[in-house]
Design a protein around this motif. Sequence first.
Motif, PDB file in Angstrom:
ATOM      1  N   SER A 242       0.796  -1.254  -0.119  1.00 26.06           N
ATOM      2  CA  SER A 242      -0.256  -0.624   0.335  1.00 26.06           C
ATOM      3  C   SER A 242       0.933   1.524  -0.024  1.00 26.06           C
ATOM      4  CB  SER A 242      -1.093  -0.339   0.639  1.00 26.06           C
ATOM      5  OG  SER A 242      -0.101  -0.150   2.514  1.00 26.06           O
ATOM      6  N   THR A 243       2.067   1.408   0.642  1.00 22.23           N
ATOM      7  CA  THR A 243       2.847   1.975   0.710  1.00 22.23           C
ATOM      8  C   THR A 243       3.050   2.831  -1.505  1.00 22.23           C
ATOM      9  OG1 THR A 243       3.933   1.654   2.897  1.00 22.23           O
ATOM     10  CG2 THR A 243       4.933   3.375   1.313  1.00 22.23           C
ATOM     11  N   GLU A 244       3.848   1.555  -1.437  1.00 26.41           N
ATOM     12  CA  GLU A 244       4.320   1.921  -2.965  1.00 26.41           C
ATOM     13  C   GLU A 244       3.459   2.780  -3.814  1.00 26.41           C
ATOM     14  OE1 GLU A 244       5.392  -0.990  -6.849  1.00 26.41           O
ATOM     15  OE2 GLU A 244       5.559  -1.380  -4.619  1.00 26.41           O
ATOM     16  N   VAL A 245       1.488   2.269  -3.705  1.00 24.22           N
ATOM     17  CA  VAL A 245       0.664   2.026  -4.504  1.00 24.22           C
ATOM     18  C   VAL A 245       0.218   3.845  -3.889  1.00 24.22           C
ATOM     19  CG1 VAL A 245      -1.156   1.687  -2.941  1.00 24.22           C
ATOM     20  CG2 VAL A 245      -1.433   1.803  -5.448  1.00 24.22           C
ATOM     21  N   GLU A 246       0.507   4.669  -2.934  1.00 18.31           N
ATOM     22  CA  GLU A 246       0.446   6.030  -2.676  1.00 18.31           C
ATOM     23  C   GLU A 246       1.302   6.429  -2.869  1.00 18.31           C
ATOM     24  OE1 GLU A 246      -2.379   6.569  -0.318  1.00 18.31           O
ATOM     25  OE2 GLU A 246      -3.618   5.483   0.430  1.00 18.31           O
ATOM     26  N   TYR A 247       2.661   6.353  -3.453  1.00 15.46           N
ATOM     27  CA  TYR A 247       3.527   7.589  -3.356  1.00 15.46           C
ATOM     28  C   TYR A 247       3.323   7.301  -5.359  1.00 15.46           C
ATOM     29  CZ  TYR A 247       6.698   7.908   0.629  1.00 15.46           C
ATOM     30  OH  TYR A 247       6.550   8.337   1.964  1.00 15.46           O
ATOM     31  N   ARG A 248       2.978   6.201  -5.982  1.00 13.23           N
ATOM     32  CA  ARG A 248       2.742   6.271  -6.843  1.00 13.23           C
ATOM     33  C   ARG A 248       1.725   7.497  -7.876  1.00 13.23           C
ATOM     34  NH1 ARG A 248       4.657   2.590 -10.506  1.00 13.23           N
ATOM     35  NH2 ARG A 248       6.120   1.475  -9.470  1.00 13.23           N
ATOM     36  N   ALA A 249       0.188   7.637  -6.863  1.00 16.98           N
ATOM     37  CA  ALA A 249      -0.337   8.554  -7.360  1.00 16.98           C
ATOM     38  C   ALA A 249      -0.249   9.744  -6.382  1.00 16.98           C
ATOM     39  CB  ALA A 249      -1.495   8.328  -5.882  1.00 16.98           C
ATOM     40  N   MET A 250       0.803   9.405  -5.268  1.00 12.68           N
ATOM     41  CA  MET A 250       1.435  11.344  -5.301  1.00 12.68           C
ATOM     42  C   MET A 250       2.257  11.751  -6.256  1.00 12.68           C
ATOM     43  SD  MET A 250       2.127  10.358  -0.936  1.00 12.68           S
ATOM     44  CE  MET A 250       2.820  11.218  -0.987  1.00 12.68           C
ATOM     45  N   SER A 251       3.177  10.726  -6.779  1.00 14.06           N
ATOM     46  CA  SER A 251       3.684  11.689  -7.973  1.00 14.06           C
ATOM     47  C   SER A 251       3.448  11.714  -9.246  1.00 14.06           C
ATOM     48  CB  SER A 251       4.890  10.482  -8.251  1.00 14.06           C
ATOM     49  OG  SER A 251       4.077   9.017  -9.115  1.00 14.06           O
ATOM     50  N   ILE A 252       2.343  10.940  -9.434  1.00 10.86           N
ATOM     51  CA  ILE A 252       1.436  11.650 -10.637  1.00 10.86           C
ATOM     52  C   ILE A 252       0.787  13.281 -10.124  1.00 10.86           C
ATOM     53  CG2 ILE A 252      -0.756  11.573 -11.895  1.00 10.86           C
ATOM     54  CD1 ILE A 252       1.291   9.403 -12.499  1.00 10.86           C
ATOM     55  N   VAL A 253       0.117  13.363  -8.562  1.00 12.29           N
ATOM     56  CA  VAL A 253      -0.085  14.342  -8.313  1.00 12.29           C
ATOM     57  C   VAL A 253       0.751  15.840  -8.805  1.00 12.29           C
ATOM     58  CG1 VAL A 253      -0.707  15.749  -6.063  1.00 12.29           C
ATOM     59  CG2 VAL A 253      -2.000  13.503  -6.725  1.00 12.29           C
ATOM     60  N   TYR A 254       2.181  14.990  -7.957  1.00  9.23           N
ATOM     61  CA  TYR A 254       3.301  16.302  -8.178  1.00  9.23           C
ATOM     62  C   TYR A 254       3.646  17.126  -9.730  1.00  9.23           C
ATOM     63  CZ  TYR A 254       4.735  16.212  -3.422  1.00  9.23           C
ATOM     64  OH  TYR A 254       4.501  16.307  -1.997  1.00  9.23           O
ATOM     65  N   SER A 255       3.420  15.340 -10.406  1.00  7.82           N
ATOM     66  CA  SER A 255       3.852  15.905 -12.091  1.00  7.82           C
ATOM     67  C   SER A 255       3.136  17.160 -12.713  1.00  7.82           C
ATOM     68  CB  SER A 255       4.009  14.721 -12.982  1.00  7.82           C
ATOM     69  OG  SER A 255       4.935  13.674 -12.486  1.00  7.82           O
ATOM     70  N   LYS A 256       1.242  16.959 -11.811  1.00  7.58           N
ATOM     71  CA  LYS A 256       0.536  17.689 -12.153  1.00  7.58           C
ATOM     72  C   LYS A 256       0.557  19.300 -11.788  1.00  7.58           C
ATOM     73  CE  LYS A 256      -3.046  17.679 -14.877  1.00  7.58           C
ATOM     74  NZ  LYS A 256      -3.595  17.439 -16.463  1.00  7.58           N
ATOM     75  N   ILE A 257       1.329  19.544 -10.313  1.00 12.07           N
ATOM     76  CA  ILE A 257       1.665  20.477  -9.693  1.00 12.07           C
ATOM     77  C   ILE A 257       2.446  21.583 -11.034  1.00 12.07           C
ATOM     78  CG2 ILE A 257       2.164  21.319  -7.814  1.00 12.07           C
ATOM     79  CD1 ILE A 257       0.922  19.468  -6.244  1.00 12.07           C
ATOM     80  N   VAL A 258       3.285  20.378 -11.032  1.00 15.33           N
ATOM     81  CA  VAL A 258       4.200  21.237 -12.257  1.00 15.33           C
ATOM     82  C   VAL A 258       4.082  21.827 -13.146  1.00 15.33           C
ATOM     83  CG1 VAL A 258       6.262  20.622 -12.705  1.00 15.33           C
ATOM     84  CG2 VAL A 258       6.270  19.471 -10.831  1.00 15.33           C
ATOM     85  N   TRP A 259       3.257  21.042 -13.467  1.00 18.98           N
ATOM     86  CA  TRP A 259       2.502  21.025 -15.081  1.00 18.98           C
ATOM     87  C   TRP A 259       1.191  22.550 -15.169  1.00 18.98           C
ATOM     88  CZ3 TRP A 259      -2.618  21.424 -17.138  1.00 18.98           C
ATOM     89  CH2 TRP A 259      -2.713  21.656 -18.599  1.00 18.98           C
ATOM     90  N   LEU A 260       0.519  22.146 -13.937  1.00 19.66           N
ATOM     91  CA  LEU A 260      -0.358  23.737 -13.904  1.00 19.66           C
ATOM     92  C   LEU A 260       0.640  24.808 -13.274  1.00 19.66           C
ATOM     93  CD1 LEU A 260      -3.394  21.871 -11.854  1.00 19.66           C
ATOM     94  CD2 LEU A 260      -3.409  23.410 -14.027  1.00 19.66           C
ATOM     95  N   HIS A 261       2.039  24.709 -12.434  1.00 16.75           N
ATOM     96  CA  HIS A 261       2.591  26.078 -12.288  1.00 16.75           C
ATOM     97  C   HIS A 261       3.388  26.507 -13.437  1.00 16.75           C
ATOM     98  CE1 HIS A 261       5.498  28.006 -10.309  1.00 16.75           C
ATOM     99  NE2 HIS A 261       4.660  28.056  -9.482  1.00 16.75           N
ATOM    100  N   GLY A 262       3.472  25.270 -14.387  1.00 13.21           N
ATOM    101  CA  GLY A 262       3.878  26.695 -15.937  1.00 13.21           C
ATOM    102  C   GLY A 262       2.515  27.054 -16.356  1.00 13.21           C
ATOM    103  N   LEU A 263       1.465  26.603 -16.736  1.00 16.29           N
ATOM    104  CA  LEU A 263       0.460  27.325 -16.869  1.00 16.29           C
ATOM    105  C   LEU A 263      -0.192  27.946 -16.471  1.00 16.29           C
ATOM    106  CD1 LEU A 263      -2.124  27.137 -19.259  1.00 16.29           C
ATOM    107  CD2 LEU A 263      -3.156  25.350 -17.187  1.00 16.29           C
ATOM    108  N   LEU A 264       0.394  28.657 -15.509  1.00 19.26           N
ATOM    109  CA  LEU A 264       0.444  29.496 -14.348  1.00 19.26           C
ATOM    110  C   LEU A 264       1.117  30.581 -15.016  1.00 19.26           C
ATOM    111  CD1 LEU A 264      -1.594  28.492 -11.088  1.00 19.26           C
ATOM    112  CD2 LEU A 264      -3.078  30.024 -12.655  1.00 19.26           C
ATOM    113  N   ASP A 265       2.404  30.598 -14.803  1.00 18.00           N
ATOM    114  CA  ASP A 265       3.443  31.282 -15.048  1.00 18.00           C
ATOM    115  C   ASP A 265       2.830  31.693 -16.616  1.00 18.00           C
ATOM    116  OD1 ASP A 265       6.804  31.372 -16.093  1.00 18.00           O
ATOM    117  OD2 ASP A 265       6.040  31.663 -14.061  1.00 18.00           O
TER     118      ASP A 265
END
Length: 321
Positions: A242-265
């Motif tokens: 369950s640890t691995e699956v949670e971190y996989r989900a979190m890594s997708i979120v961080y990638s999306k945050i980086v993309w959205l931050h670039g959209l707002l810039d």
Amino acid sequence: MTTVRTISSITASQSWKLHQMDVKNAFLHGDLHEEIYMKLPFDYIIITGTECGLITKFQKMLHATFHMKYLGQLTYFLGLEVHHRANGIFLNQHKYIQDLITLVGLEDISSVDTPMEVNVKYKKDEGDILDDPTLYRRLVGSLIYLTTTRLDISYAVHQVSMSSPRHLHLAAVRRIIRYLRGSPTRGLFFSTNSSLQLIAYSDADWVGCLDTHQSTKSLCMFLGDALIFWKCKKQYRVSKSSTEVEYRAMSIVYSKIVWLHGLLDPDNARKVKKIKKYEPCSDAMSKHSETKNTKRTFFGKTGSLCSAPFIINVIPIYTRK
């Protein structure tokens, strides 16, 4: 559609105007005698910003360069109905839902309160296979597009997305449409009082698929009070814990945050004061001996790609015994 929702949220919070232009003919004229490959262009353009004079100048430039028509304030875009109110912008797909109800012939059938039965998971080989899955695939495709404004059906649509559909799956699709019949005007609201703080949530259902034992990741993101992105999807590989699956989900979120931050810039990114990330926490995540290595594997230096400060909060999970 994440870009459209993000722009709608910023436009509402900053009290900007949304303008729409239409390209009269997006295709080339003339006879072609060779094989060509091309991407179909969108013939609708949304324009917004702080300076009305610059917007007008830009519209005139487009009109002089291309065959374009000014459609006024944005009210309809790719099946999305845009309603402008004094306190914000409201998006829904009312007409799209009504057309779907008519297509499946459920105009006179009573609605239901939930998109699917409680605690139900469908197997891919359960029941008799459909002789002709054409209508089923058309309905599921339409439902997937409806999740543009209807987060409440995302999980149910995910459950019925089958490559070899059965009669049981078609019944489940009809139930989703009956649910939509009872709430056809529901949608997303972007308030004028919303902030521009980016907040993200992630979670995962470990080995939740009864057929493949794959886990399902889920995440959503808010810009202030406005919901701008969500996703519910099976992970491509089987996670060992369950640890691995949670971190996989979190890594997708961080990638999306980086993309959205670039959209707002560059302009709007300065207004994003900080980014909050909420993640679930269980004893497995806090005590797992490989948590540190797992985190390093999935995140690497992702945080260094975004200059906005991150605040990570943990939501504890309590298991009823």
